[in-house]
Scaffold this motif. Structure first.
Motif, PDB file in Angstrom:
ATOM      1  N   ASN A 441       0.817  -1.202   0.000  1.00 48.80           N
ATOM      2  CA  ASN A 441       0.000   0.000   0.000  1.00 48.80           C
ATOM      3  C   ASN A 441       0.856   1.260   0.000  1.00 48.80           C
ATOM      4  N   THR A 442       1.929   1.255   0.777  1.00 48.07           N
ATOM      5  CA  THR A 442       2.812   2.419   0.859  1.00 48.07           C
ATOM      6  C   THR A 442       3.488   2.705  -0.467  1.00 48.07           C
ATOM      7  N   CYS A 445       0.324   2.710  -3.918  1.00 50.64           N
ATOM      8  CA  CYS A 445      -0.907   3.510  -3.976  1.00 50.64           C
ATOM      9  C   CYS A 445      -0.676   5.000  -3.759  1.00 50.64           C
ATOM     10  N   ARG A 450      -4.127   5.222  -0.731  1.00 47.69           N
ATOM     11  CA  ARG A 450      -2.988   4.983   0.155  1.00 47.69           C
ATOM     12  C   ARG A 450      -3.452   5.197   1.599  1.00 47.69           C
TER      13      ARG A 450
END
Length: 518
Positions: A441-442, A445, A450
């Motif tokens: 995710n870091t 996104c 995010r």
């Protein structure tokens, strides 16, 4: 953080495959001068912001075969250069602004790295055949010299510059170099490369969701997720610090109400309930309110209530009057009336690894992060505790964020190796199920997609101050207790106090910061 082995995507291994590690041959830093400069002033070795450890490591003493191959290629290069009998072409080569080779003063391997296969051949040589030979040799040597960490950064740089084709090729190479069963550097690289792949494919959001739990947490499942709390002591240290601040603030209170906006597996409250129950002047009643997102897959099957029942049984066994209540609402739309606060109760609000999930001013004009803090301030709590990751992945641009995430999770992965053996299935599960989705995710996104938006301690301090809170320094009891635990785990874990907050880290890297506010 509820997870399971059942995913909506066809195969987890599609995103986190375990490939055999290829033996990488790395050139000694003494062989490659970092001060070598192109004629245009650019450094031969790109200025890489990872840190000094990104420099090429010493090669293994047993790489005799590689030395032989490299010597052979250097000799071939010399022959290619000397065989050209055209005096005019030779003068052109000697005066070339792109190759300033002096065999007496320069390391031959360094000179190989000066060559760039993307440049026009005629800038370097008078012969196409010679150039082909030189270019292929240089390309091969550069390929040998790059380790996964260097290639990761180059790949992230290519993505940031829009060179998708080049980045895709690097991703394919990286997948052959890394393994989720290898050393910490191999494992972090395995997950980081999948984050880059997800960013390239714009699939980060779907992968992040796929790595969330799709089944209600059973008692066995809760016990398994407790492993993260135990094997990564920095999380545990943060909980202990917050609990110490809470017990100190309510030491004379008989009725206590704790509000938690992300109770997680309830691990923090096992210790807190035990501490309150063993007090000489035991509280007459303790209430715990947990905020439960109505869209979570756990709520429909009573996921949060399972945690409440677990904590209630513990309190009953210890003779402590305890009540648990789940509030079905997103944290961003919680109102004071929903929290059912009573007069005469000492109110405590706990934010443990929750605030970084709230969008701030960099995402939306609504700024849910500060809005939630203002709501809590209006409740006039006796104490507010904040435990968060101490790293900047919120407002940092992609490339800087990638570097921040790499350095942060590298320290986490190294620390896990100390507490669990390399072949441990528990360690592997924690990394895949808990840490992998945060990394994806870091890295992959942006915008509202995010969710993992960490901030450094100074930024949290500024937010809390602007919301109207003042710092409540941690007691010496908290730091003393944690220092004793540090000795039990490993002396490479560090603890320091700064501006009333406690920072926990691995060697020289801060990982977690715990603070208390009034």
């Amino acid at each position: 953080m509820y997870m399971t082995d059942t995913y909506s995507i066809k195969s987890y291994e599609k995103y986190f495959r375990d490939s055999q590690t290829e033996e990488l041959i790395e050139l000694s830093s003494s062989d490659i001068s970092t001060s070598s400069i192109h004629p245009d002033g650019a450094s031969v070795v790109a200025n890489n912001p990872f840190d000094s450890c990104l420099m090429m490591e010493n090669r293994s003493g047993d790489s005799v075969e590689v030395d032989r191959v490299m010597r052979s290629k250097l000799e071939a290069l010399e022959r290619a250069l000397l065989e050209d009998s055209d005096i005019e072409a030779e003068e052109e080569y000697e005066n070339s602004r792109c190759l300033e080779i002096d065999w007496a003063d320069h390391d031959p391997v360094q000179n190989m790295l000066l060559l760039d296969e993307h440049d026009s051949p005629k800038e370097y040589s008078s012969s196409d055949s010679n150039v082909t030979s030189i270019g292929s040799i240089a390309k091969e040597i550069r390929k040998i010299s790059r380790n996964p960490k260097q290639l990761l950064y180059e790949c992230a740089t290519a993505i940031s510059e829009g060179n998708d084709k080049e980045a895709s090729s690097m991703i394919n190479n990286l997948r052959q170099m890394v393994s989720i069963q290898g050393e910490p550097s191999q494992r972090i690289a395995a997950y980081m490369v999948e984050g880059l792949a997800a960013r390239l494919a714009e699939s980060g959001k779907s992968i992040y969701r796929a790595l969330k739990c799709k089944e209600p947490p059973s008692s066995d499942r809760l016990a398994a997720m407790q492993i993260l709390f135990e094997i990564c002591p920095c999380f545990k240290f943060g909980f202990i610090a917050a609990n110490n601040a809470i017990t100190e603030a309510v030491k004379d209170e008989m009725k206590i109400h704790i509000i938690d906006f992300d109770i997680n597996q309830g691990s923090q409250y096992i210790n807190l309930i035990q501490t309150l129950a063993l007090r000489s002047r035991k509280p007459s009643h303790v209430r715990l309110t947990g905020i439960d997102d109505p869209e979570s897959v756990q709520r429909s099957v009573g996921g949060l209530n399972i945690i409440g029942q677990r904590l209630k049984k513990l309190a009953e066994a210890l003779g402590l009057s305890f009540e648990f209540r789940a509030v079905a609402s997103k944290a961003s739309i919680v109102t004071s009336s929903m929290l059912n606060c009573h007069r005469g109760e000492a109110l405590v609000v706990n934010f443990a690894f929750q605030l970084h999930h709230m969008p701030d001013e960099s995402v939306s004009t609504v700024n849910e992060r500060d809005q939630l803090l203002r709501l809590v301030k209006s409740l006039n709590p006796k104490i507010v505790t904040v435990v968060e990751q101490d790293v900047n992945t919120n407002t940092a641009p992609f490339l800087q964020r990638f570097v921040e995430a790499y350095n942060y999770y590298s320290a986490v992965f190294e620390s896990l190796d100390v507490t669990l053996p390399r072949e441990s299935q528990d360690r592997m599960n924690v990394e895949r199920q808990c840490l992998a989705r945060d990394i994806v995710n870091t890295v992959a996104c942006e915008g509202e997609d995010r969710i993992e938006r960490y901030e450094v301690a100074g930024k949290w301090r500024a937010r809390m101050t602007m919301a109207g809170f003042s710092s409540s320094p941690m007691s010496t009891n908290a730091s003393d207790e944690i220092r004793k635990l540090v000795k039990v785990y490993c002396d490479r874990y560090k603890i320091k106090e700064e501006k009333g907050a406690l920072h926990f880290g691995w060697e020289d890297k801060n990982l977690i910061v715990a603070s208390a506010w009034r």
